[in-house]
Design an enzyme around this catalytic site. Sequence first.
Site, PDB file in Angstrom:
ATOM      1  CG  ASP A  75     103.723  61.983  84.319  1.00  0.00           C
ATOM      2  OD1 ASP A  75     103.890  60.849  84.830  1.00  0.00           O
ATOM      3  OD2 ASP A  75     103.591  62.997  85.011  1.00  0.00           O
ATOM      4  CG  HIS A  76     108.407  62.676  83.723  1.00  0.00           C
ATOM      5  ND1 HIS A  76     107.505  63.645  83.306  1.00  0.00           N
ATOM      6  CD2 HIS A  76     108.857  63.076  84.933  1.00  0.00           C
ATOM      7  CE1 HIS A  76     107.429  64.585  84.231  1.00  0.00           C
ATOM      8  NE2 HIS A  76     108.239  64.270  85.225  1.00  0.00           N
TER       9      HIS A  76
ATOM     10  CB  CYS B 257     100.924  61.173  86.579  1.00  0.00           C
ATOM     11  SG  CYS B 257      99.681  61.735  87.748  1.00  0.00           S
TER      12      CYS B 257
ATOM     13  CB  THR C 193      99.876  62.289  92.651  1.00  0.00           C
ATOM     14  OG1 THR C 193      99.279  63.008  91.566  1.00  0.00           O
ATOM     15  CG2 THR C 193     101.058  63.045  93.238  1.00  0.00           C
ATOM     16  N   GLY C 194      98.844  60.204  90.334  1.00  0.00           N
ATOM     17  CA  GLY C 194      97.606  59.697  89.740  1.00  0.00           C
ATOM     18  C   GLY C 194      96.524  60.754  89.674  1.00  0.00           C
ATOM     19  CB  ILE C 195      95.931  63.782  91.690  1.00  0.00           C
ATOM     20  CG1 ILE C 195      95.844  62.947  92.975  1.00  0.00           C
ATOM     21  CG2 ILE C 195      94.921  64.925  91.718  1.00  0.00           C
ATOM     22  CD1 ILE C 195      96.353  63.651  94.213  1.00  0.00           C
ATOM     23  N   GLY C 196      96.719  64.296  88.769  1.00  0.00           N
ATOM     24  CA  GLY C 196      96.698  65.173  87.595  1.00  0.00           C
ATOM     25  C   GLY C 196      96.221  64.461  86.346  1.00  0.00           C
TER      26      GLY C 196
ATOM     27  CG  HIS D 155      78.969  50.987  94.020  1.00  0.00           C
ATOM     28  ND1 HIS D 155      78.979  51.308  95.358  1.00  0.00           N
ATOM     29  CD2 HIS D 155      78.548  49.702  93.948  1.00  0.00           C
ATOM     30  CE1 HIS D 155      78.575  50.256  96.064  1.00  0.00           C
ATOM     31  NE2 HIS D 155      78.316  49.268  95.225  1.00  0.00           N
TER      32      HIS D 155
ATOM     33  NE  ARG E 195      72.346  51.113  96.137  1.00  0.00           N
ATOM     34  CZ  ARG E 195      72.884  49.928  96.337  1.00  0.00           C
ATOM     35  NH1 ARG E 195      72.342  48.844  95.797  1.00  0.00           N
ATOM     36  NH2 ARG E 195      73.974  49.799  97.069  1.00  0.00           N
ATOM     37  CG  HIS E 196      75.277  51.257  92.039  1.00  0.00           C
ATOM     38  ND1 HIS E 196      75.557  52.023  93.143  1.00  0.00           N
ATOM     39  CD2 HIS E 196      75.130  49.988  92.468  1.00  0.00           C
ATOM     40  CE1 HIS E 196      75.611  51.240  94.210  1.00  0.00           C
ATOM     41  NE2 HIS E 196      75.341  50.010  93.826  1.00  0.00           N
TER      42      HIS E 196
END
Length: 146
Positions: free
Chosen positions: A8-9, A65, A67-70, A98, A132-133
């Site tokens: 995004d911007h 973005c 925060t990188g979260i959205g 992993h 296992r991963h």
Amino acid sequence: MKIALGCDHGGYELKQFIMKTLEKLGYEYEDFGCYSLESCDYPDFGAAAARAVAEGKCDRGIVICTTGIGISIAANKIKGIRCAHCADCLEAEMTRRHNDANMMAIGAGFTGKNMAERMVEVFLTTEFEGGRHERRVNKMMALEQE
């Protein structure tokens, strides 16, 4: 390897830097926007990049973005995507080792260019360990059908 990019911007300037980093490292990429600093909505561009990865048009994706979260949440709404929000190189490495993450989200408001450059390199060169991963990744991906 071809990389899908979206932002995004708030992530536009860091994406421009990452594009130069990818060129320097010899990776091909496709830019799914945004294309300016004008205010826009991260789900549009995160989903576009994620669809390219899910459909096999690109091998991995990087979305950005503030925060990188959205944008990571938006990317993860696309079936087949495992987008990890990463803040440092160890997270970029371990999510590949992993979780077999096929996308990485970066917060431009928190991650400087030097760190982003190294995270991109680590994310793109680290292989999935399997073993296992693999069982855990398969269980995670089966949740999409619930």
